[in-house]
Design an enzyme around this catalytic site. Structure first.
Site: not given
Ligand SMILES: [Zn+2]
Length: 253
Positions: A126, A201, A33, A108-109, A242, A40-41
């Site tokens: 993923h 999560s 992030t 996926i980045d 963080d 996305f979710r």
């Protein structure tokens, strides 16, 4: 144990890392992030605004394939310029030091690869959003190649070799999990003595299965996540802070 504050968490994490022989990091959206990659979710994420395109719909309809590529190119502002964050750099340091054999990720980045971890040692559950593949012959295509053809015709291109459909190399909703990656993730999880769950999560299968697998196998379990997870009770250390802040002391300079 849930760390009472970030300094205590970092100190305890330092001890656990020093004592470990084989560390397996498992990462989710929270590590990226700070790199400008949206989760996305999460509520308000892209997938809650746009209904995700299911794999069967992608296969069945040229219009859905066009829409999938339209959305992918619209996300390029997030993905195209993203650079590894402090969490990625810390994990790359553990990898270079021989402490971590690789990393298992839900992301996926491509940012673990960008941080210096060999693509062979990044296990992607993923898939990867930064290139495309033919669904029939598995040939790799770069996004620039797809974009050039899409821009010219407004049609998602098919594979010139075999006429198969070309899709970003991600695992879509409704698409089977990649078996080889799942097996490797499991093998790595069973081989480690310290499992670091970072920025996930840990709700969605298969992510939810790995922390307990590691724990049952005798590994220590650390959870770094902004929010509580349902595995906090069994973890040896939990830091709700963080991720970049917690991991930046572990970046080797
Ligand atoms: Zn093909």
């Amino acid at each position: 144990m849930i760390a009472s504050d970030v300094e205590t968490g970092i100190a305890r994490l330092r001890e656990l890392i020093a004592a470990a022989s084989v560390i397996v990091p498992f990462t989710g959206a929270g590590i990226s992030t700070e790199c400008g990659i949206p989760d996305f979710r999460s509520p308000g994420g892209i997938w809650t605004k746009n209904q995700p395109i299911l794999f069967d719909e992608f296969l069945a309809s040229q219009e859905m394939r066009n829409e999938a590529w339209r959305r992918r190119f619209a996300m390029e502002e997030h993905f195209g310029n993203a650079r590894p964050g402090r969490g990625h750099l810390a994990l790359a340091s553990l990898y270079r030091a021989g402490k971590a054999p690789g990393v298992v990720t839900q992301n996926i980045d491509n940012l673990h690869q960008s941080s210096g971890i060999s693509p062979d040692d990044v296990v992607e559950l993923h898939g990867n959003n930064t290139y495309a593949v033919c669904l029939s012959c598995a040939k790799r295509y770069e996004l620039s190649w797809v974009k050039e053809r899409f821009s010219a015709s407004e049609q998602a291109p098919d594979c010139p070799d075999c006429d198969g459909h070309i899709k970003s190399a991600t695992v879509s909703f409704g698409q089977a999990m990649p078996e080889a990656a799942m097996q490797r993730a499991e093998d790595m999880t069973r081989s480690c003595d310290l499992f670091l769950a970072i920025g996930s999560s840990l709700v969605v299968w298969p992510a939810a299965g790995f922390p307990l697998m590691a724990k049952r196998n005798g590994a220590r379990l650390v959870i770094l996540n902004r929010d509580a997870t349902e595995f906090d009770d069994v973890a040896d250390l939990v830091v709700h802070d963080d991720i970049g802040t917690v991991l930046s002391p572990f970046i080797a300079h």
